[in-house]
Design an enzyme around this catalytic site. Structure first.
Site, PDB file in Angstrom:
ATOM      1  N   LYS A  78       4.384   0.199   2.544  1.00 49.18           N
ATOM      2  CA  LYS A  78       3.709  -0.876   3.266  1.00 49.18           C
ATOM      3  C   LYS A  78       4.562  -2.162   3.243  1.00 49.18           C
ATOM      4  O   LYS A  78       5.621  -2.180   2.659  1.00 49.18           O
ATOM      5  CB  LYS A  78       2.307  -1.113   2.691  1.00 49.18           C
ATOM      6  CG  LYS A  78       1.381   0.110   2.868  1.00 49.18           C
ATOM      7  CD  LYS A  78       0.895   0.269   4.308  1.00 49.18           C
ATOM      8  CE  LYS A  78       0.387   1.641   4.710  1.00 49.18           C
ATOM      9  NZ  LYS A  78      -0.741   2.186   4.000  1.00 49.18           N
TER      10      LYS A  78
HETATM   11  C1  LIG Z   1      -1.923   3.204   4.020  1.00 51.55           C
HETATM   12  C2  LIG Z   1      -3.219   3.010   4.687  1.00 51.55           C
HETATM   13  C3  LIG Z   1      -4.420   3.059   3.977  1.00 51.55           C
HETATM   14  C4  LIG Z   1      -4.503   3.485   2.541  1.00 51.55           C
HETATM   15  O1  LIG Z   1      -3.840   2.654   1.682  1.00 51.55           O
HETATM   16  P1  LIG Z   1      -3.732   3.106   0.135  1.00 51.55           P
HETATM   17  O2  LIG Z   1      -3.276   1.858  -0.544  1.00 51.55           O
HETATM   18  O3  LIG Z   1      -2.709   4.200   0.087  1.00 51.55           O
HETATM   19  O4  LIG Z   1      -5.063   3.549  -0.290  1.00 51.55           O
HETATM   20  C5  LIG Z   1      -5.591   2.783   4.635  1.00 51.55           C
HETATM   21  N1  LIG Z   1      -5.599   2.489   5.945  1.00 51.55           N
HETATM   22  C6  LIG Z   1      -4.470   2.444   6.670  1.00 51.55           C
HETATM   23  C7  LIG Z   1      -4.545   2.087   8.118  1.00 51.55           C
HETATM   24  C8  LIG Z   1      -3.235   2.725   6.069  1.00 51.55           C
HETATM   25  O5  LIG Z   1      -2.122   2.730   6.801  1.00 51.55           O
END
Ligand SMILES: *Cc1c(COP(=O)(O)O)cnc(C)c1O
Length: 390
Positions: A191
């Site tokens: 991210k």
């Molecule tokens: C990555 C992601 C999540 C989940 O995030 P985590 O921190 O891995 O739980 C939720 N929603 C979207 C749109 C994502 O891209």
């Protein structure tokens, strides 16, 4: 191909700031789980988003679960959610025993629009919660007289934001983070900023924040850190609910603090990639580039998704294979949830009810976009794309 083959992964993590220094501080402190660093991360993150409360957790999924729990979602409730998202956005609704009602998205942006929401509201008047996604790092149309928040106010719909892609990101001059009742960020490895695994629940609602703090640690009414700091030699705690184990360890928060310091620099680096792609790919008629509804400076640029149109000389899957043969990683965001076996079968979902998402899904490919991508690498990616689609 004229170019020499390079290796350009889909994502590449940059961790060359104060990460090691802060991790060292945690190791030296002898306190590895949730303590000072997590609290400092919460404080600085809430400041940077401009929200009263930031509750650190071990994933965005956890943050969304806690948000739905805190607003009192009940078994059998229905919750609007876009179909063009990661399964986490919808699975947390099922955690609560509630049922997702999937919304189509706009073809150009992959976002829920006020128009799509209005249609959904008239078809499903019983739905009183919306979990929305700021897809790719671009905020949905929240503000304004005809914006999503205004529609939701009129119909008493509570909004939880899945902002896993959207830090740092702005809507109408405001940071994404305090628009809905709660906003959930992800610090998963790929991210825009990372803690390895991690997430943050942001809210201006004191009661919601308090409930999330209790529920992230077993439903204990006072977390271990405040007992540790307490002047009373206080072993005592009470359990007020069967909570979860969702707290963020300080080792992860140490990485997050270092990443947060450079978040805007990273964002600018991704914007540079996006601008390069817009310039270099604009004249290829068989691809659609992402549509901007905000200024480039207000976009977190987590994704750069293009769509291969039906008249492209190669279909999406073979395009991705050919890119990979040329050393370039790509990805798909997303195979829509209405096509996933669990949701499709449980709710009897039909692709024809999601025309915007379907049109995107057939051809969507996400290109590499990260601050360490060089001009040379971007040029190589674009020349490979041109050769494949010419
Ligand atoms: C990555 C992601 C999540 C989940 O995030 P985590 O921190 O891995 O739980 C939720 N929603 C979207 C749109 C994502 O891209």
């Amino acid at each position: 191909m004229k170019n020499q083959i390079r290796k350009i992964p889909y994502a590449r993590i940059v961790c060359d700031g104060n990460e090691q220094k802060y991790i060292r501080e945690v190791l030296d402190s002898g306190w590895l789980t949730t303590a000072g660093k997590s609290h400092e991360f919460e404080r600085l993150f809430s400041e940077s988003v401009g929200v009263k409360h930031a509750v650190s957790v071990n994933s965005c999924t956890a943050a969304m679960h806690l948000a739905l729990e805190a607003i009192g979602i009940k078994p059998g409730d229905k919750v609007f959610v876009p179909t063009m998202t990661f399964t986490a956005t919808a699975e947390v609704i099922r955690y609560m025993g509630a049922d997702p009602v999937f919304l189509d998205v706009d073809y150009g942006t992959s976002l829920i629009t006020p128009e799509l929401l209005k249609e959904a509201v008239s078809a499903h008047a019983e739905v009183k919660t919306l979990v929305l996604v700021h897809y790719g790092g671009q905020a949905a149309e929240m503000l304004g007289e005809n914006g999503i928040l205004s529609i939701c106010r009129q119909h008493a719909i509570r909004v939880i934001e899945d902002a896993a892609h959207a830090f740092p990101s702005r809507e109408g001059g405001r940071m994404v983070g305090g628009l809905g009742k709660a906003t959930c960020f992800s610090f998963y490895a790929n991210k825009t900023i990372t803690t390895g695994e991690g997430g943050m629940l942001c809210t201006d609602d004191e009661g919601l924040a308090e409930r999330a703090r209790i529920m992230r640690l077993h439903g204990i009414n006072r977390d271990i850190w405040s007992r540790y700091l307490g002047t009373r030699s206080d072993w005592a705690y009470d359990v007020v609910a069967p909570g979860f184990k969702y707290n963020m360890p300080d080792l992860n928060a140490a990485v997050g603090l270092a990443q947060l310091e450079r978040a805007e620099e990273y964002r600018t680096g991704r914007q540079r990639c996006a601008e390069y792609y817009f310039r270099e790919l604009a004249r290829i008629p068989c691809i659609d580039l992402p549509v901007l509804r905000v200024n480039p400076e207000d976009h977190a640029w987590h994704l750069f998704p293009v769509v291969l149109k039906p008249d492209a000389p190669v279909a999406r899957d073979s395009f991705m294979e050919r890119m990979s043969e040329n050393g370039i990683g790509t990805s798909v965001h997303y195979k829509p949830l209405h096509r996933m076996t669990y949701y499709r079968e449980r709710y009897g979902l039909k692709p024809e009810n999601y025309p915007g998402a379907e049109k995107r899904w057939q051809g969507c490919v996400s290109l590499p976009i990260y601050p360490s991508l060089t001009k040379g690498e971007l040029g190589y990616v674009c020349s490979v794309i041109r050769n494949l689609l010419a």
